[in-house]
Enzyme design. Structure first.
Site, PDB file in Angstrom:
ATOM      1  N   HIS A  47       0.850  -1.190   0.000  1.00 49.18           N
ATOM      2  CA  HIS A  47       0.000   0.000   0.000  1.00 49.18           C
ATOM      3  C   HIS A  47       0.881   1.233   0.000  1.00 49.18           C
ATOM      4  O   HIS A  47       1.974   1.228   0.570  1.00 49.18           O
ATOM      5  CB  HIS A  47      -0.928   0.011   1.221  1.00 49.18           C
ATOM      6  CG  HIS A  47      -2.046   0.984   1.114  1.00 49.18           C
ATOM      7  ND1 HIS A  47      -1.913   2.316   1.460  1.00 49.18           N
ATOM      8  CD2 HIS A  47      -3.327   0.820   0.698  1.00 49.18           C
ATOM      9  CE1 HIS A  47      -3.060   2.921   1.271  1.00 49.18           C
ATOM     10  NE2 HIS A  47      -3.937   2.054   0.811  1.00 49.18           N
TER      11      HIS A  47
ATOM     12  N   ASP B 127      -7.960  -4.831  -0.530  1.00 47.04           N
ATOM     13  CA  ASP B 127      -8.490  -5.271  -1.821  1.00 47.04           C
ATOM     14  C   ASP B 127      -8.281  -6.758  -2.081  1.00 47.04           C
ATOM     15  O   ASP B 127      -8.887  -7.313  -3.000  1.00 47.04           O
ATOM     16  CB  ASP B 127      -7.838  -4.478  -2.956  1.00 47.04           C
ATOM     17  CG  ASP B 127      -8.096  -2.991  -2.845  1.00 47.04           C
ATOM     18  OD1 ASP B 127      -9.279  -2.616  -2.794  1.00 47.04           O
ATOM     19  OD2 ASP B 127      -7.134  -2.212  -2.799  1.00 47.04           O
TER      20      ASP B 127
END
Length: 444
Positions: free
Chosen positions: A321, A379
């Site tokens: 991320h 995700d």
């Protein structure tokens, strides 16, 4: 100690012991305040950098720049911390619901029972769309992507609710915020129904926010539809996890558009357009494509080797991320939610889930990924959940937009009330041609 000359700097925000940063350049010296927030890194106030030293900063992607002051969301990427108005995301996901979290983000505190009931009533009241908006959908092709429909219809809301464009009025701003949060699920579900050629389903006031959305997505006039409370709760939790995430690309887009004085319908439409980018809102769909491309567990080792090959274009999707350098605090909640949904649906053996679990286990034991702190993000499992619930991949980013609307609106409202608010106007590091003179043009 030297005092910095900077406008509108509240002295109480200055960090003790680290009051200023001194910059020497081209024979000049200037000091700049170091500001301390309630949590997180200190920041250097460089508003007078151009004025004092004739310089400005170069920060591609703005990853090292605080573009605003905010009280809404806090992230500590190194420790894997995500707070909404001070509350840990895990507590909110397990103990709250999306409507309550929406109130928290909008108004700064969790609601009392009475405040909550009034807020839910307002959302239910405004979930209906102007009937003429049905005709608006007919302007799109049947195969139009639901995100394009959502982007267009949200921008078009200003034509049906023009009173919401009066941003000078606080009551009008609040009403527009409620309108957007309430109507986005209806628009999103109708975009899906339109793509199928099925009749639109109207919202019901006896359903919760996520129950309403599921009903509008899957109910048909020809057969009864009963909302599964486990799936509704799972979707509610997913919406909470996606409700806000500090100054990401789409949120920054909303704030940028809002800085021009644009009304919230236009600003949220701009945020939706930014979210549509595959590097932002399309990651969960990319995870599914990756898992389908891997195909079988036996192919995981060779896939991992391709990921580690710097000359390969293969990427490990759903890991790492931009902000979280440790683990994404939302990922573990998403993983347990995934198992909960699959158990409820009786999916005893989901190949994609088994593949995802095996891939995660192998990656977390591989020094290459451990050293780079590449951990699963939110995700990684959300696409599997949506697939199990019967939601097509074309709707994945739409659901992201439905959840994130409350964050966008909260950020827009906060930015409007910011006494330091100015129109966004970044500078550039110019590397083009120096000034040159034209020769005679051939067309003269």
């Amino acid at each position: 100690m030297s005092q910095a000359k900077s406008e509108n700097i509240p002295p109480q925000n200055t960090a003790q012991g680290e009051n200023v940063v001194t910059v020497n350049y081209n024979g000049k010296s200037s000091v700049f305040p170091v500001l301390k927030g309630s949590m997180g890194d200190h920041v250097v106030d460089i508003r007078n950098l151009k004025k004092n030293l004739d310089l400005f900063t170069f920060d591609p992607g703005l990853g090292g720049t605080a573009s605003c002051e905010s009280k809404i969301t806090y992230i500590d990427g190194d420790k894997g911390v995500l707070l909404y108005r001070g509350y840990p995301i895990a507590q909110l996901a397990e103990q709250s619901n999306f409507a309550e979290v929406s109130y928290l983000l909008l108004y700064g505190n969790l609601p009392t029972r009475q405040e909550y009931e009034v807020f839910v009533d307002r959302l239910n009241e405004h979930a209906l769309l102007h009937e003429q908006i049905r005709n608006f959908f007919n302007g799109f092709r049947r195969d139009a992507h639901p995100m394009s429909i959502l982007c267009g219809t949200v921008a078009g809301l200003s034509a049906f609710y023009p009173e919401g464009t009066d941003i000078s009025n606080e009551a009008s701003r609040d009403r527009s915020a409620i309108n957007l949060i309430a109507k986005i699920p209806t628009l999103a579900a109708w975009a899906y129904k339109y793509s199928l050629g099925e009749p639109f389903v109207y919202p019901r006031s006896d359903y919760s926010y996520t129950e309403n959305f599921l009903n509008m997505m899957f109910a048909r006039p020809t057969e009864p539809y009963k909302v599964n409370p486990i799936l509704s709760r799972a979707l509610d939790r997913i919406f909470i996890l996606h409700a806000d995430h500090e100054q990401n690309a789409s949120t920054s887009t909303v704030r940028l558009a809002g800085s021009t004085g644009a009304h919230p319908f236009a600003c949220i439409a701009a945020g939706i357009a930014a979210l549509w980018g595959p590097a932002h809102g399309g990651a969960n769909e990319a995870v599914l494509k990756m898992l389908n491309a891997i195909g079988r567990k036996e192919n995981i080792p060779s896939f991992i080797e391709k990921v580690k090959d710097k000359n390969s274009e293969v990427r490990l999707m759903g890991f790492g991320h931009r902000v979280y350098k440790n683990f994404d605090p939302r990922a573990q909640i998403m993983q347990s939610t995934c198992y909960e949904v699959l158990r409820e649906l009786g999916v005893k053996k989901e190949p994609l889930l088994e593949l995802a679990v095996e891939l995660e286990e192998r990656a977390l034991k591989d020094d290459y990924f451990v050293e780079r702190k590449l951990y699963p993000n939110v995700d990684f499992y959300s696409g599997i959940i949506f697939k199990a619930m019967g939601i097509p991949t074309s709707m994945f980013t739409v659901l992201f937009a439905v959840a994130r609307t409350v964050g966008w609106v909260s950020q827009w409202k906060e930015a409007f009330d910011d006494p330091l608010r100015r129109i966004y106007r970044p500078r550039q590091h110019y590397t083009g041609p120096v000034e040159r003179n034209m020769k005679t043009s051939y067309w003269l």
